[in-house]
Design an enzyme around this catalytic site. Structure first.
Site, PDB file in Angstrom:
ATOM      1  N   SER A  22      82.073 -15.955  27.626  1.00  0.00           N
ATOM      2  CA  SER A  22      80.990 -15.880  28.607  1.00  0.00           C
ATOM      3  C   SER A  22      80.959 -14.517  29.304  1.00  0.00           C
ATOM      4  O   SER A  22      81.984 -13.978  29.716  1.00  0.00           O
ATOM      5  CB  SER A  22      81.180 -16.985  29.650  1.00  0.00           C
ATOM      6  OG  SER A  22      80.142 -16.925  30.601  1.00  0.00           O
ATOM      7  N   ASN A  70      85.745  -5.617  36.111  1.00  0.00           N
ATOM      8  CA  ASN A  70      84.316  -5.854  36.336  1.00  0.00           C
ATOM      9  C   ASN A  70      84.125  -6.696  37.589  1.00  0.00           C
ATOM     10  O   ASN A  70      84.952  -7.544  37.928  1.00  0.00           O
ATOM     11  CB  ASN A  70      83.666  -6.540  35.115  1.00  0.00           C
ATOM     12  CG  ASN A  70      83.656  -8.055  35.221  1.00  0.00           C
ATOM     13  OD1 ASN A  70      82.800  -8.634  35.897  1.00  0.00           O
ATOM     14  ND2 ASN A  70      84.629  -8.708  34.595  1.00  0.00           N
ATOM     15  N   ILE A  72      80.713  -8.050  38.119  1.00  0.00           N
ATOM     16  CA  ILE A  72      79.274  -8.283  37.886  1.00  0.00           C
ATOM     17  C   ILE A  72      78.734  -9.272  38.926  1.00  0.00           C
ATOM     18  O   ILE A  72      77.638  -9.103  39.429  1.00  0.00           O
ATOM     19  CB  ILE A  72      79.027  -8.843  36.456  1.00  0.00           C
ATOM     20  CG1 ILE A  72      79.655  -7.934  35.388  1.00  0.00           C
ATOM     21  CG2 ILE A  72      77.536  -9.065  36.199  1.00  0.00           C
ATOM     22  CD1 ILE A  72      79.072  -6.564  35.252  1.00  0.00           C
ATOM     23  N   LEU A  74      78.167 -12.629  38.525  1.00  0.00           N
ATOM     24  CA  LEU A  74      77.314 -13.679  37.948  1.00  0.00           C
ATOM     25  C   LEU A  74      75.811 -13.399  38.052  1.00  0.00           C
ATOM     26  O   LEU A  74      75.028 -14.258  38.434  1.00  0.00           O
ATOM     27  CB  LEU A  74      77.628 -15.056  38.576  1.00  0.00           C
ATOM     28  CG  LEU A  74      79.053 -15.570  38.431  1.00  0.00           C
ATOM     29  CD1 LEU A  74      79.143 -17.021  38.916  1.00  0.00           C
ATOM     30  CD2 LEU A  74      79.556 -15.493  36.996  1.00  0.00           C
ATOM     31  N   CYS A 132      85.608 -17.839  38.536  1.00  0.00           N
ATOM     32  CA  CYS A 132      85.116 -16.463  38.632  1.00  0.00           C
ATOM     33  C   CYS A 132      85.702 -15.784  39.863  1.00  0.00           C
ATOM     34  O   CYS A 132      85.514 -16.262  40.987  1.00  0.00           O
ATOM     35  CB  CYS A 132      83.588 -16.431  38.720  1.00  0.00           C
ATOM     36  SG  CYS A 132      82.965 -14.751  38.903  1.00  0.00           S
ATOM     37  N   GLY A 218      90.753  -7.530  28.904  1.00  0.00           N
ATOM     38  CA  GLY A 218      91.121  -6.627  27.813  1.00  0.00           C
ATOM     39  C   GLY A 218      92.598  -6.766  27.451  1.00  0.00           C
ATOM     40  O   GLY A 218      93.313  -7.603  28.005  1.00  0.00           O
ATOM     41  N   GLY A 244      91.582 -13.534  26.217  1.00  0.00           N
ATOM     42  CA  GLY A 244      92.231 -12.528  27.059  1.00  0.00           C
ATOM     43  C   GLY A 244      92.746 -11.419  26.164  1.00  0.00           C
ATOM     44  O   GLY A 244      93.829 -11.514  25.592  1.00  0.00           O
ATOM     45  N   THR A 267      86.056  -8.755  26.078  1.00  0.00           N
ATOM     46  CA  THR A 267      85.937  -7.300  26.262  1.00  0.00           C
ATOM     47  C   THR A 267      85.776  -6.552  24.937  1.00  0.00           C
ATOM     48  O   THR A 267      85.064  -5.541  24.870  1.00  0.00           O
ATOM     49  CB  THR A 267      87.187  -6.799  27.025  1.00  0.00           C
ATOM     50  OG1 THR A 267      87.230  -7.495  28.282  1.00  0.00           O
ATOM     51  CG2 THR A 267      87.148  -5.313  27.282  1.00  0.00           C
TER      52      THR A 267
HETATM   53  C1  LIG Z   1      81.821  -7.777  31.977  1.00  0.00           C
HETATM   54  C2  LIG Z   1      82.393  -9.156  32.010  1.00  0.00           C
HETATM   55  C3  LIG Z   1      81.614 -10.213  32.484  1.00  0.00           C
HETATM   56  C4  LIG Z   1      82.138 -11.509  32.507  1.00  0.00           C
HETATM   57  N1  LIG Z   1      81.349 -12.525  32.950  1.00  0.00           N
HETATM   58  C5  LIG Z   1      81.822 -13.807  32.897  1.00  0.00           C
HETATM   59  C6  LIG Z   1      80.978 -14.900  33.234  1.00  0.00           C
HETATM   60  O1  LIG Z   1      79.801 -14.761  33.546  1.00  0.00           O
HETATM   61  N2  LIG Z   1      81.528 -16.145  33.190  1.00  0.00           N
HETATM   62  C7  LIG Z   1      82.817 -16.376  32.799  1.00  0.00           C
HETATM   63  O2  LIG Z   1      83.253 -17.538  32.758  1.00  0.00           O
HETATM   64  N3  LIG Z   1      83.624 -15.341  32.459  1.00  0.00           N
HETATM   65  C8  LIG Z   1      83.163 -14.077  32.487  1.00  0.00           C
HETATM   66  N4  LIG Z   1      83.969 -13.048  32.107  1.00  0.00           N
HETATM   67  C9  LIG Z   1      85.357 -13.334  31.680  1.00  0.00           C
HETATM   68  C10 LIG Z   1      85.460 -13.450  30.157  1.00  0.00           C
HETATM   69  O3  LIG Z   1      84.668 -14.515  29.669  1.00  0.00           O
HETATM   70  C11 LIG Z   1      86.936 -13.673  29.726  1.00  0.00           C
HETATM   71  O4  LIG Z   1      87.394 -14.900  30.290  1.00  0.00           O
HETATM   72  C12 LIG Z   1      87.861 -12.572  30.201  1.00  0.00           C
HETATM   73  O5  LIG Z   1      87.223 -11.313  30.179  1.00  0.00           O
HETATM   74  C13 LIG Z   1      89.141 -12.492  29.346  1.00  0.00           C
HETATM   75  O6  LIG Z   1      88.849 -12.209  27.990  1.00  0.00           O
HETATM   76  P1  LIG Z   1      88.803 -10.701  27.388  1.00  0.00           P
HETATM   77  O7  LIG Z   1      90.036  -9.996  27.873  1.00  0.00           O
HETATM   78  O8  LIG Z   1      88.770 -10.875  25.911  1.00  0.00           O
HETATM   79  O9  LIG Z   1      87.579 -10.057  27.929  1.00  0.00           O
HETATM   80  C14 LIG Z   1      83.478 -11.742  32.061  1.00  0.00           C
HETATM   81  C15 LIG Z   1      84.241 -10.677  31.596  1.00  0.00           C
HETATM   82  C16 LIG Z   1      83.728  -9.402  31.546  1.00  0.00           C
HETATM   83  C17 LIG Z   1      84.575  -8.283  31.003  1.00  0.00           C
END
Ligand SMILES: Cc1cc2nc3c(=O)[nH]c(=O)nc-3n(C[C@H](O)[C@H](O)[C@H](O)COP(=O)(O)O)c2cc1C
Length: 306
Positions: A22, A70, A72, A74, A132, A218, A244, A267
């Site tokens: 997400s 980040n 953002i 939501l 979040c 990341g 993650g 990421t």
């Molecule tokens: C730019 C960005 C926006 C994200 N927005 C959401 C979101 O709207 N809802 C959510 O549940 N997680 C959100 N996440 C978290 C990711 O879904 C994920 O749980 C987290 O980044 C860990 O995975 P990764 O290291 O592969 O990114 C966001 C992550 C990033 C980097």
């Protein structure tokens, strides 16, 4: 012929265990020129709230060693806007859709959202984003086992869809929270959401993000996430969706060996939009090379000495 890569998240059957996380894949439309979206195991959409949200002020992202921060906040068009503007294209893709939902201050909104989504045939599952870190709240629902239980229980009453509860790593014992979600009727848990962090511009003596802090994601967070999946796997029977810092097949396999049934790519989508597709091929190759007839057998197959 049996599909070696198929997995089940409750009653939802996925053709492979690779989904997109997400908030890192928009509403999929943005990625259609880069990859064949049909190949994905599932798509998890950007979190939707009841009312539209503009999100936090900019700058909202910055790079960190082996990751990014980040805040953002939501940003999304709200449920009505999502159904009108985003869902029509999403449902044409032909991949299970997992709709992420959240609410800023009122958990009842999650119930309203879940009830609305229950009526939409093409929605396969809802992911409850109760983790979040970018909403300027002192405590998240997923930081308390009782609150997690109560929210999942209320949502369970109004939907027949698969419920996935997304957990925060910012807790003392994530397995306790996962157990609470399971006993309230969640069909699966997903973990981890981001870890709060702070990056400072030393020349300006200012935070790099307008909101001061943001969520770290990341490769930097991967060992934390894999450890948490492993801990949750010892305590719950429902499937775990691990994420993650997954950048390649090897990273995805770490999560599966630790106990994940499926994985989510976050990421990495910003670095290489083909990551998820490459991992699907990589998992197929791994199964062939290791004579594995079903990838389900990998889940939790980590061998510890003691
Ligand atoms: C730019 C960005 C926006 C994200 N927005 C959401 C979101 O709207 N809802 C959510 O549940 N997680 C959100 N996440 C978290 C990711 O879904 C994920 O749980 C987290 O980044 C860990 O995975 P990764 O290291 O592969 O990114 C966001 C992550 C990033 C980097």
């Amino acid at each position: 012929m049996q599909n070696k890569l198929s997995v089940n998240i409750g009653k939802l059957k996925l053709k492979n265990p690779v989904m997109v996380a997400s908030g890192t894949f928009g509403y999929a439309e943005e990625f259609k020129d880069f990859i064949d979206l049909k190949q994905l195991g599932a798509i998890v959409t950007k979190t939707i709230t009841l009312k539209p949200r503009q999100g936090n002020p900019s700058p909202r992202t910055c790079e960190t060693p082996s990751g990014m921060l980040n805040s953002i906040g939501l940003e999304n068009p709200g449920m009505e806007g999502f159904i009108k503007e985003k869902l029509p294209a999403l449902q044409k893709i032909g991949v299970p859709l997992i709709i992420s939902i959240s609410s800023e201050d009122n958990p009842q909104e999650l119930v309203i959202l879940a009830r609305q989504l229950d009526k939409i045939k093409t929605v396969a599952a809802v992911e409850l984003n109760i983790s979040c870190p970018n909403l300027q709240k002192t405590k998240l629902i997923s930081q308390d086992a009782h609150s997690t239980y109560e929210v999942v229980k209320e949502v369970r009453k109004v939907t027949h869809k698969i419920i996935i509860t997304k957990l925060s790593p910012n807790v003392a014992c994530i397995a306790d929270i996962a157990q609470a979600a399971e006993s309230a009727g969640s069909d699966a848990v997903s973990l981890i959401n981001t870890l709060p962090g702070l990056c400072i511009d030393v020349e300006k003596r200012m935070p790099k993000l307008a909101c001061v802090t943001g969520g770290l994601s990341g490769p930097a967070v991967r060992p934390v996430a894999v450890r948490m999946v492993w801990e949750v796997f010892q305590k719950v029977k429902i499937p775990i969706i691990g994420m993650g810092g997954i950048m390649n097949t090897c990273d995805a396999l770490e999560f599966m060996l630790a106990g994940a049934t499926a994985v989510s790519i976050g990421t990495a989508n910003f670095v290489n939009p083909r990551t998820a597709i490459e991992i699907i091929s990589g998992l197929k190759k791994y199964c062939q090379e290791h004579n594995i007839d079903s990838i389900k057998k990998l889940t939790g197959s980590l061998k510890c000495q003691n």
